[in-house]
Scaffold this motif. Structure first.
Motif, PDB file in Angstrom:
ATOM      1  N   TYR A   1       7.341   0.748 -10.359  1.00 41.16           N
ATOM      2  CA  TYR A   1       7.976   1.950  -9.792  1.00 41.16           C
ATOM      3  C   TYR A   1       9.005   1.552  -8.737  1.00 41.16           C
ATOM      4  N   LEU A   2       8.624   0.619  -7.864  1.00 44.37           N
ATOM      5  CA  LEU A   2       9.543   0.174  -6.811  1.00 44.37           C
ATOM      6  C   LEU A   2      10.739  -0.564  -7.393  1.00 44.37           C
ATOM      7  N   ALA A   3      10.545  -1.242  -8.517  1.00 39.28           N
ATOM      8  CA  ALA A   3      11.649  -1.983  -9.130  1.00 39.28           C
ATOM      9  C   ALA A   3      12.725  -1.044  -9.656  1.00 39.28           C
ATOM     10  N   PHE A   4      12.346   0.013 -10.375  1.00 41.00           N
ATOM     11  CA  PHE A   4      13.416   0.886 -10.857  1.00 41.00           C
ATOM     12  C   PHE A   4      14.008   1.723  -9.735  1.00 41.00           C
TER      13      PHE A   4
ATOM     14  N   VAL B   1       2.450   4.580   0.941  1.00 36.00           N
ATOM     15  CA  VAL B   1       2.959   5.299   2.106  1.00 36.00           C
ATOM     16  C   VAL B   1       4.225   4.631   2.647  1.00 36.00           C
ATOM     17  N   SER B   2       4.345   3.312   2.496  1.00 39.93           N
ATOM     18  CA  SER B   2       5.576   2.635   2.920  1.00 39.93           C
ATOM     19  C   SER B   2       6.750   3.143   2.100  1.00 39.93           C
ATOM     20  N   PHE B   3       6.525   3.327   0.800  1.00 35.36           N
ATOM     21  CA  PHE B   3       7.593   3.904  -0.024  1.00 35.36           C
ATOM     22  C   PHE B   3       7.928   5.314   0.430  1.00 35.36           C
ATOM     23  N   ASP B   4       6.896   6.122   0.669  1.00 33.51           N
ATOM     24  CA  ASP B   4       7.151   7.498   1.114  1.00 33.51           C
ATOM     25  C   ASP B   4       7.932   7.536   2.416  1.00 33.51           C
ATOM     26  N   LEU B   5       7.751   6.515   3.245  1.00 36.62           N
ATOM     27  CA  LEU B   5       8.480   6.438   4.511  1.00 36.62           C
ATOM     28  C   LEU B   5       9.848   5.782   4.343  1.00 36.62           C
ATOM     29  N   GLY B   6      10.185   5.401   3.108  1.00 29.94           N
ATOM     30  CA  GLY B   6      11.499   4.839   2.848  1.00 29.94           C
ATOM     31  C   GLY B   6      11.623   3.366   3.139  1.00 29.94           C
ATOM     32  N   ALA B   7      10.495   2.651   3.308  1.00 30.27           N
ATOM     33  CA  ALA B   7      10.524   1.223   3.631  1.00 30.27           C
ATOM     34  C   ALA B   7      10.164   0.438   2.372  1.00 30.27           C
ATOM     35  N   LEU B   8      11.176   0.048   1.610  1.00 29.03           N
ATOM     36  CA  LEU B   8      10.937  -0.562   0.306  1.00 29.03           C
ATOM     37  C   LEU B   8      10.351  -1.960   0.404  1.00 29.03           C
ATOM     38  N   ASP B   9      10.872  -2.802   1.290  1.00 22.27           N
ATOM     39  CA  ASP B   9      10.390  -4.190   1.380  1.00 22.27           C
ATOM     40  C   ASP B   9       8.909  -4.271   1.743  1.00 22.27           C
TER      41      ASP B   9
ATOM     42  N   ALA C   1       6.720  -2.008   1.182  1.00 23.12           N
ATOM     43  CA  ALA C   1       5.993  -1.452   0.040  1.00 23.12           C
ATOM     44  C   ALA C   1       5.767  -2.526  -1.022  1.00 23.12           C
ATOM     45  N   VAL C   2       6.794  -3.329  -1.295  1.00 24.43           N
ATOM     46  CA  VAL C   2       6.665  -4.409  -2.274  1.00 24.43           C
ATOM     47  C   VAL C   2       5.645  -5.441  -1.803  1.00 24.43           C
ATOM     48  N   SER C   3       5.724  -5.810  -0.515  1.00 28.79           N
ATOM     49  CA  SER C   3       4.809  -6.808   0.028  1.00 28.79           C
ATOM     50  C   SER C   3       3.357  -6.337  -0.042  1.00 28.79           C
ATOM     51  N   PHE C   4       3.114  -5.085   0.318  1.00 27.42           N
ATOM     52  CA  PHE C   4       1.748  -4.554   0.249  1.00 27.42           C
ATOM     53  C   PHE C   4       1.238  -4.527  -1.194  1.00 27.42           C
ATOM     54  N   SER C   5       2.106  -4.175  -2.146  1.00 25.52           N
ATOM     55  CA  SER C   5       1.674  -4.144  -3.547  1.00 25.52           C
ATOM     56  C   SER C   5       1.300  -5.540  -4.029  1.00 25.52           C
ATOM     57  N   ARG C   6       2.075  -6.526  -3.630  1.00 25.52           N
ATOM     58  CA  ARG C   6       1.745  -7.900  -4.025  1.00 25.52           C
ATOM     59  C   ARG C   6       0.417  -8.347  -3.415  1.00 25.52           C
ATOM     60  N   SER C   7       0.168  -7.931  -2.167  1.00 28.03           N
ATOM     61  CA  SER C   7      -1.113  -8.258  -1.542  1.00 28.03           C
ATOM     62  C   SER C   7      -2.256  -7.593  -2.298  1.00 28.03           C
ATOM     63  N   CYS C   8      -2.038  -6.348  -2.694  1.00 31.35           N
ATOM     64  CA  CYS C   8      -3.054  -5.631  -3.471  1.00 31.35           C
ATOM     65  C   CYS C   8      -3.345  -6.358  -4.774  1.00 31.35           C
ATOM     66  N   ALA C   9      -2.298  -6.806  -5.459  1.00 30.70           N
ATOM     67  CA  ALA C   9      -2.481  -7.536  -6.716  1.00 30.70           C
ATOM     68  C   ALA C   9      -3.269  -8.820  -6.484  1.00 30.70           C
ATOM     69  N   GLN C  10      -2.995  -9.495  -5.374  1.00 35.30           N
ATOM     70  CA  GLN C  10      -3.692 -10.746  -5.084  1.00 35.30           C
ATOM     71  C   GLN C  10      -5.164 -10.500  -4.772  1.00 35.30           C
ATOM     72  N   TYR C  11      -5.454  -9.445  -4.003  1.00 30.82           N
ATOM     73  CA  TYR C  11      -6.857  -9.100  -3.739  1.00 30.82           C
ATOM     74  C   TYR C  11      -7.583  -8.808  -5.054  1.00 30.82           C
ATOM     75  N   GLY C  12      -6.912  -8.060  -5.929  1.00 37.27           N
ATOM     76  CA  GLY C  12      -7.528  -7.749  -7.214  1.00 37.27           C
ATOM     77  C   GLY C  12      -7.766  -8.989  -8.050  1.00 37.27           C
ATOM     78  N   LYS C  13      -6.820  -9.923  -8.017  1.00 40.36           N
ATOM     79  CA  LYS C  13      -6.978 -11.167  -8.766  1.00 40.36           C
ATOM     80  C   LYS C  13      -8.119 -11.997  -8.206  1.00 40.36           C
ATOM     81  N   THR C  14      -8.272 -11.998  -6.887  1.00 38.45           N
ATOM     82  CA  THR C  14      -9.324 -12.782  -6.246  1.00 38.45           C
ATOM     83  C   THR C  14     -10.707 -12.396  -6.756  1.00 38.45           C
TER      84      THR C  14
ATOM     85  N   ALA D   1      -2.987  -1.026  -1.221  1.00 39.20           N
ATOM     86  CA  ALA D   1      -2.376  -0.137  -2.212  1.00 39.20           C
ATOM     87  C   ALA D   1      -1.885   1.145  -1.548  1.00 39.20           C
ATOM     88  N   LEU D   2      -2.722   1.723  -0.692  1.00 37.95           N
ATOM     89  CA  LEU D   2      -2.322   2.939   0.017  1.00 37.95           C
ATOM     90  C   LEU D   2      -1.171   2.658   0.975  1.00 37.95           C
ATOM     91  N   LEU D   3      -1.190   1.490   1.611  1.00 41.61           N
ATOM     92  CA  LEU D   3      -0.099   1.132   2.519  1.00 41.61           C
ATOM     93  C   LEU D   3       1.210   0.949   1.749  1.00 41.61           C
TER      94      LEU D   3
END
Length: 457
Positions: free
Chosen positions: A244-247, A205-213, A215-228, A200-202
């Protein structure tokens, strides 16, 4: 679900009482040493995970490396091709432990258990239990990991993005490595939770660094860890970040859907819901849906049931959403709705909340955007000097801290300065140059261009 068919190797290690990984590892190492003493190549024992794949049919494709085959054939005196075949396909590998060989008349005689059989089984069980017990981490190791994640989340807004990325990446790797070292369900749950926080933090910070892709990948990983582990707040945070990343990426309708999905997760406290409603409001703002945006803003401000969750409230920091951050987000939404007066009031409210904090505890990720939104609201009234005053603390932000969120808003402010009544004014030209010089040194500028939808005003 049917069990996967076992290999001949499985039957052999079971028969020889070395099925437990530690026993197999020790036998393999001894034979490998013997092979090396003869001048031949021999590898180290396989990892526990790789060994487990050897025991089921189809667990590995093809035969192992030649050196590994050499050791296995020496250990079991069988060709490697046979070791990885299904045990059921080899007649002599179909023993029933409760049956002896058929008697002369063709009917099997039941095997009579004796004390030796029981002792052998007991030793095997004890060895396996001992191995499981050894794969249990010291709780202090997990406590240290938890403490470092909490500290990183709470200091997020006051730490340069590059440093946050390095630390969060290290914590994620530690969580992943430790997951391989424990079989305790309780400890595995804690480690998946830690991995979820780190990703989630990654993402942030990826968004803050301007790296959108990423950021999306890390968020999906976070969601999967939470689902697990069935952790609703972790999944809600991840889906909120994806919204947030989508808009920001030009997909506001998708952002609304994701925000509403996030709100459906269980176990959320007031802070989590406040954050998700604020994100939903921003998405409606990009759609110019004034009614729904204002409704979501009201919903965000009305979360006072007293419910809490660990991630958003007890850990807080980047996972939190205090009144200052809520007011800052609402200011941005109101700018999207062309409500300059409302935006100025919300931005001023955010800065008032922050002024109560010591200067070194004011998160740049909140104070910077709030100051820029205040400037943008003033520019809507053509108050260039007032905008310049609001931006003064922003221009003091060091280059390493100039994330995508700041650039997004500054670009929108720069667009305001191109209006016909401002573009030739000397004060407006000077402010525009300052914005361009400030933005040029941002790490986010070097990694990615700003989204046109995100910066539209």
């Amino acid at each position: 679900m049917e069990a996967k068919p076992r290999t001949v190797l499985f039957e052999l290690v079971t028969a020889q009482r070395i099925r437990a990984y530690r026993s197999f590892q020790e036998r393999f190492a001894r034979v490998a040493d013997q092979v090396r003493s003869e001048g031949l190549e021999a590898p180290a024992p396989p990892t526990e995970r790789h060994y487990a794949r050897w025991l089921v049919v189809g667990g590995v494709q093809g035969l192992p490396h030649e050196a590994t085959v050499r050791v296995l054939e020496r250990m079991f005196q069988r060709p490697a091709e046979e070791l990885f075949r299904p045990a059921s396909a080899v007649p002599q590998m179909r023993p029933d432990p409760l049956l002896r060989s058929p008697d002369p008349h063709g009917s099997p005689n039941p095997h009579v258990l004796n004390e030796s059989d029981l002792l052998m089984t007991a030793r095997d069980a004890a060895e396996h239990a001992g191995e499981a017990a050894s794969l249990h981490l010291d709780d202090m190791t997990l406590d240290q990991l938890d403490d470092e994640l909490v500290a990183l989340a709470r200091k997020y807004g006051c730490t340069a993005p590059g440093k946050t990325y390095s630390k969060a990446n290290d914590l994620l790797r530690r969580a992943q490595v430790n997951l391989e070292r424990t079989r305790s369900p309780e400890q595995q749950t804690r480690l998946y939770y830690a991995a979820g926080q780190a990703t989630a933090l990654l993402s942030a910070v990826s968004f803050d660094l301007g790296a959108l892709d990423p950021a999306v990948s890390f968020s999906r990983s976070c969601a999967q860890y939470g689902k697990t582990i069935g952790n609703g707040p972790l999944q809600a945070y991840a889906h909120g970040m994806l919204a947030y990343l989508a808009f920001w990426d030009g997909r506001p309708s998708e952002a609304v859907r994701l925000a509403k999905t996030a709100q459906q997760h269980g176990g959320l406290g007031d802070t989590a819901r406040r954050r998700l409603y604020a994100i939903e409001a921003r998405a409606h703002g990009h759609l110019r849906n004034d009614v729904q945006a204002q409704r979501a803003i009201r919903d965000a401000l009305e979360q006072h049931s007293g419910t809490r969750d660990e991630l958003h409230d007890d850990i807080g920091g980047e996972f939190g959403f205090d009144p200052a951050r809520t007011a800052m987000s609402n200011a941005t939404t109101r700018l999207l709705l062309k409500d300059g007066e409302g935006a100025e009031a919300s931005a001023s409210e955010a800065l008032t909340f922050l002024s109560a904090l010591p200067s070194d505890e004011r998160p740049v990720v909140v104070s910077g955007p709030a100051s820029i939104d205040l400037a943008r609201a003033r520019l809507m009234r053509s108050e260039v000097e007032g905008a310049q005053e609001a931006l003064r603390p922003v221009f003091e932000v060091p280059p390493d801290w100039r994330g995508a969120g700041l650039l997004e808003r500054l670009t929108a402010a720069r667009i305001e300065l191109t209006r016909p009544e401002l573009r030739t004014a000397s004060a407006a030209l000077s402010l525009a140059e300052q914005i361009e010089e400030f933005s040029a040194l941002s790490p986010a500028r070097k990694l990615s261009a700003a989204s046109h939808l995100a910066i539209e005003g």
